[in-house]
Write a protein that holds these residues in place. Sequence first.
Motif, PDB file in Angstrom:
ATOM      1  N   LEU A  17       0.853  -1.189   0.000  1.00  0.00           N
ATOM      2  CA  LEU A  17       0.000   0.000   0.000  1.00  0.00           C
ATOM      3  C   LEU A  17       0.882   1.228   0.000  1.00  0.00           C
ATOM      4  N   LEU A  18       1.001   1.871  -1.146  1.00  0.00           N
ATOM      5  CA  LEU A  18       1.794   3.089  -1.292  1.00  0.00           C
ATOM      6  C   LEU A  18       3.214   2.890  -0.767  1.00  0.00           C
TER       7      LEU A  18
ATOM      8  N   ALA B  94      -6.610   5.638   0.440  1.00  0.00           N
ATOM      9  CA  ALA B  94      -6.346   4.638  -0.590  1.00  0.00           C
ATOM     10  C   ALA B  94      -6.991   3.305  -0.243  1.00  0.00           C
ATOM     11  N   ARG B  95      -6.851   2.884   1.005  1.00  0.00           N
ATOM     12  CA  ARG B  95      -7.421   1.595   1.398  1.00  0.00           C
ATOM     13  C   ARG B  95      -8.955   1.628   1.335  1.00  0.00           C
TER      14      ARG B  95
ATOM     15  N   THR C  89       2.009   4.756  -6.679  1.00  0.00           N
ATOM     16  CA  THR C  89       2.505   5.885  -5.897  1.00  0.00           C
ATOM     17  C   THR C  89       1.342   6.725  -5.386  1.00  0.00           C
ATOM     18  N   ALA C  90       1.661   7.659  -4.494  1.00  0.00           N
ATOM     19  CA  ALA C  90       0.615   8.521  -3.944  1.00  0.00           C
ATOM     20  C   ALA C  90      -0.051   9.339  -5.043  1.00  0.00           C
ATOM     21  N   HIS C  91       0.750   9.916  -5.946  1.00  0.00           N
ATOM     22  CA  HIS C  91       0.176  10.723  -7.025  1.00  0.00           C
ATOM     23  C   HIS C  91      -0.499   9.848  -8.068  1.00  0.00           C
TER      24      HIS C  91
ATOM     25  N   ASP D  78       0.619  15.418  -2.349  1.00  0.00           N
ATOM     26  CA  ASP D  78       1.808  16.241  -2.073  1.00  0.00           C
ATOM     27  C   ASP D  78       2.189  16.163  -0.603  1.00  0.00           C
ATOM     28  N   ARG D  79       1.223  16.271   0.265  1.00  0.00           N
ATOM     29  CA  ARG D  79       1.506  16.228   1.699  1.00  0.00           C
ATOM     30  C   ARG D  79       2.044  14.848   2.111  1.00  0.00           C
ATOM     31  N   PHE D  80       1.522  13.800   1.507  1.00  0.00           N
ATOM     32  CA  PHE D  80       2.045  12.464   1.794  1.00  0.00           C
ATOM     33  C   PHE D  80       3.507  12.359   1.385  1.00  0.00           C
TER      34      PHE D  80
END
Length: 219
Positions: free
Chosen positions: A96-97, A133-134, A149-151, A173-175
């Motif tokens: 997960l990410l 995401a989950r 990825t996050a993005h 972005d914050r992640f």
Amino acid sequence: MTLSVPVEPDAPDARELLLNELTDPAYAESQPTWFDLVTQAVLDWLGSLRLAGGEGPPALAFAIGGIVLAAAIIVALLIYGVPRWRTRSRLQVGDLLGENDRRTARQLRRDAERAAAASDWPLAIAERYRAIARSLDERTIVAALPGTTAHGFARAAARQFPDHRSELSAAADRFDEVRYLGQPGSADGYAFVRALDETLEAARSPLPAVDAFAAAGAS
């Protein structure tokens, strides 16, 4: 001296001869197996179902069997398919990410709140974004595939929630800032990601079929 050979053995001798014959390995090997018997029974049944006045292969039997099989598959998918696929997805997808993480969205939110209570903003922000995401993965709206990825996830989610495209990108972005750039994060940053999570959680699925199947599985 005349030797008489008994033509018909008495009962004990006949029983012994029969037992010897039945215990012969050659006799045992010649007997049909359970699989042979079942196969033959099925073939006999199929052979008895033929088109009226027709010769050759039992087309009607194959047609009936195909219809019954297709109907059974459709019924099984409608009743059990989607809930089981969702459970399987939660259990098998660990990445997960960038982290090997099997926690549910509920667990990730709980851990994010604990980190926020301790003013651990990097952890709180990362956990809350993973919860987004989950959650979308559990709802079968956006798949959280290994290596995403996050993005990448933000872009995929934005296709389903176009009204929140900018917020998803900003949350990614914050992640990345706290996860990869070593930035300390902040209470405001966490509040932003949490608000987005709550908004998406309350929003109806953009895929109506998913909600219908989920409701059927829950009933």
